[in-house]
Design an enzyme around this catalytic site. Structure first.
Site, PDB file in Angstrom:
ATOM      1  N   ASP A  91       0.490  -1.061  -0.089  1.00  0.00           N
ATOM      2  CA  ASP A  91       0.178  -0.221   0.030  1.00  0.00           C
ATOM      3  C   ASP A  91       0.721   1.106   0.123  1.00  0.00           C
ATOM      4  O   ASP A  91       2.000   1.172   0.275  1.00  0.00           O
ATOM      5  CB  ASP A  91      -1.194   0.062   1.170  1.00  0.00           C
ATOM      6  CG  ASP A  91      -0.033  -0.365   2.550  1.00  0.00           C
ATOM      7  OD1 ASP A  91       0.727  -1.188   2.904  1.00  0.00           O
ATOM      8  OD2 ASP A  91      -0.888  -0.166   3.920  1.00  0.00           O
ATOM      9  N   GLU A 149      -0.456  -2.270   4.919  1.00  0.00           N
ATOM     10  CA  GLU A 149       0.116  -1.812   6.380  1.00  0.00           C
ATOM     11  C   GLU A 149       0.186  -1.024   6.881  1.00  0.00           C
ATOM     12  O   GLU A 149       0.272  -0.518   7.978  1.00  0.00           O
ATOM     13  CB  GLU A 149       1.598  -2.730   5.497  1.00  0.00           C
ATOM     14  CG  GLU A 149       2.582  -2.592   6.794  1.00  0.00           C
ATOM     15  CD  GLU A 149       2.981  -1.482   7.961  1.00  0.00           C
ATOM     16  OE1 GLU A 149       3.053  -1.114   8.800  1.00  0.00           O
ATOM     17  OE2 GLU A 149       3.239  -0.037   7.044  1.00  0.00           O
ATOM     18  N   HIS A 374       7.953   8.345   4.815  1.00  0.00           N
ATOM     19  CA  HIS A 374       6.799   9.375   4.558  1.00  0.00           C
ATOM     20  C   HIS A 374       7.152  10.598   4.265  1.00  0.00           C
ATOM     21  O   HIS A 374       6.191  11.105   4.370  1.00  0.00           O
ATOM     22  CB  HIS A 374       5.840   9.380   6.141  1.00  0.00           C
ATOM     23  CG  HIS A 374       5.537   7.526   6.620  1.00  0.00           C
ATOM     24  ND1 HIS A 374       4.741   7.412   7.065  1.00  0.00           N
ATOM     25  CD2 HIS A 374       6.290   6.301   6.018  1.00  0.00           C
ATOM     26  CE1 HIS A 374       4.900   5.615   7.662  1.00  0.00           C
ATOM     27  NE2 HIS A 374       5.388   5.435   6.662  1.00  0.00           N
TER      28      HIS A 374
HETATM   29 ZN   LIG Z   1       5.613   3.355   6.307  1.00  0.00          ZN
HETATM   30 ZN   LIG Z   2       6.368   0.781   5.693  1.00  0.00          ZN
END
Ligand SMILES: [Zn+2]
Ligand SMILES: [Zn+2]
Length: 414
Positions: A91, A149, A374
């Site tokens: 994902d 996840e 991220h």
């Molecule tokens: Zn992550």
């Molecule tokens: Zn990850």
């Protein structure tokens, strides 16, 4: 150490060279997935892409829609033996990509900013090589392609409920990691990644004129006390030998400079390893919020939501991993790293079946691949897919091939 050194994989496992010969395809798959990222629980196209690829390799034992968009494929060995599961998540995240790479996300607001595109391409490459060598395997390999996840409750739990671990003896997984330089593999025995819980607190006061606090219950003042007192949980309530983090990341209250706030909203995260510490933090946190609020006549509502449990790497399997990596990769770049406070739903697999989860270094400042996971500019050195893939192949060889070094397995047993 050089990347070449670690890429010079064990001479005795010919599969390694085959992975190199399909490296260009792995890069192509990764870049395709990178351009078409899908959010957790919405990964229908990614799932179809994986299924197509697995079929194109000749793999026929494929189960789709396992615990959502998950895929479980089995490579049946030529002889009976153990069953090894390898997992990759697929994902993406709700982030607007800010890199300048030619394969930048074509989906506004969605980005593979954690490297799960790389995990998927790695496992596909590994699948292709293993399927080609299936007759040499004494046992089976289960490929777990996992969705969702990034967002609890997560895909792992759902896939386990749907039977992805049935008959599995050992489970292995890796996260490519930009904070570790390319050419490094980081492992850790025992607790490796933290349990990650969510807290949401509402403090109900009584609004009023900024000049007349005696007629009001100031939600800002009370919430400030709550935030301060919560910091005492870690310093005064938790065993100093054990880790815990309590972070309030969001504090919202008030509408104007001369109005006493009626309500305050706090949101935060709690990270722990040990389950008893986790329970203790929950109890103390709830207690402190309620008592502080009642002392100042405010009303508290506390929501404490458990996220993923801590990743606990089993001793025997991690020891075998370390020895196998030392033997597989010539240079000494297999390092024990400190536990991380980040969360991972790989923890659920490790609660069911022994195994280990490690980080494969993917950072490279020369490629601007050193932003944290991220981050909107996140990227990784794609050669990590080769290193992670070789690590998987080498572990499968160790578990399922008679030419694997039995000494290593015996030693790890003892
Ligand atoms: Zn992550
Ligand atoms: Zn990850």
């Amino acid at each position: 150490m050089t990347v070449n050194a670690i890429e010079k994989a064990a001479v005795e496992i010919p599969w390694m060279n085959e992975l190199e010969s399909i490296y260009d395809s792995m890069v192509e798959w990764r870049r395709y997935l990178h351009q078409y990222p899908e959010l957790s629980y919405e990964e229908s196209k990614t799932s179809a892409f994986i299924e197509d690829k697995l079929k194109s390799f000749g793999i026929t034992d494929i189960r789709t829609n396992v615990g959502g968009f998950g895929i479980v494929a089995v490579i049946h060995g030529g002889k009976p033996g153990k069953t090894v599961a390898l997992r990759a998540d697929f994902d993406a995240l709700p982030i607007d990509e800010e890199t300048d790479v030619p394969y930048k996300s074509k989906v506004p607001g969605v980005m593979h900013a954690c490297g799960h595109d790389g995990h998927t391409a790695t496992l596909l490459g590994v699948a292709k090589v293993l399927y080609h060598h299936r007759k040499e395997l004494a046992g089976n390999v289960v490929l777990i392609h996992q969705p969702a996840e990034e967002n609890p409750p997560g895909g792992a739990q759902a896939m386990i409920k749907d039977g992805c671990l049935e008959g599995v003896d050992v489970v292995l997984g890796t996260h490519l990691w930009s904070a570790l330089p390319i050419g490094t593999i980081g492992y850790h025995k025992g607790y490796f990644m933290a349990a990650s819980d969510y807290i949401n607190i509402k403090i109900q006061g009584k609004g009023g004129h900024g000049s007349a606090p005696q007629y009001s219950i100031d939600a800002v003042a009370v919430a400030s006390q709550v935030v301060n007192q919560l910091q005492l949980i870690v310093s005064r309530e938790v065993d100093p030998q054990k880790a815990a983090v309590v972070t309030i990341g969001k504090f919202q209250a008030g509408v104007a400079h001369n109005v006493i706030a009626d309500t305050a909203f706090l949101e935060g995260t709690v990270r722990t390893f040990d389950e008893t510490v986790r329970q203790k933090v929950k109890t103390e946190l709830t207690n402190i919020v309620e008592k502080v609020c009642s002392a100042f006549h405010a009303e508290a509502t506390v929501e404490y939501r458990f996220g993923y449990p801590a990743v606990y790497n089993h001793e025997k399997e991690t020891a075998l991993f370390k020895k196998t990596m030392d033997r597989t990769f010539e240079d000494k770049t297999i390092v024990e790293i400190a536990p991380q406070m980040g969360g991972e739903d790989f923890s659920y697999y490790l609660k069911e079946v022994p195994g280990t989860f490690w980080f494969t270094g993917a950072g490279n400042p020369d490629l601007e691949a050193d932003y944290p996971h991220h981050h909107p500019k996140f990227n990784f050195d794609e050669r990590v897919m080769l290193i992670a893939g070789k690590a998987f192949l080498s572990m499968v060889h160790q578990y399922l091939c008679s030419s694997g070094d039995k000494r290593l397995t015996e030693e790890s047993n003892g």
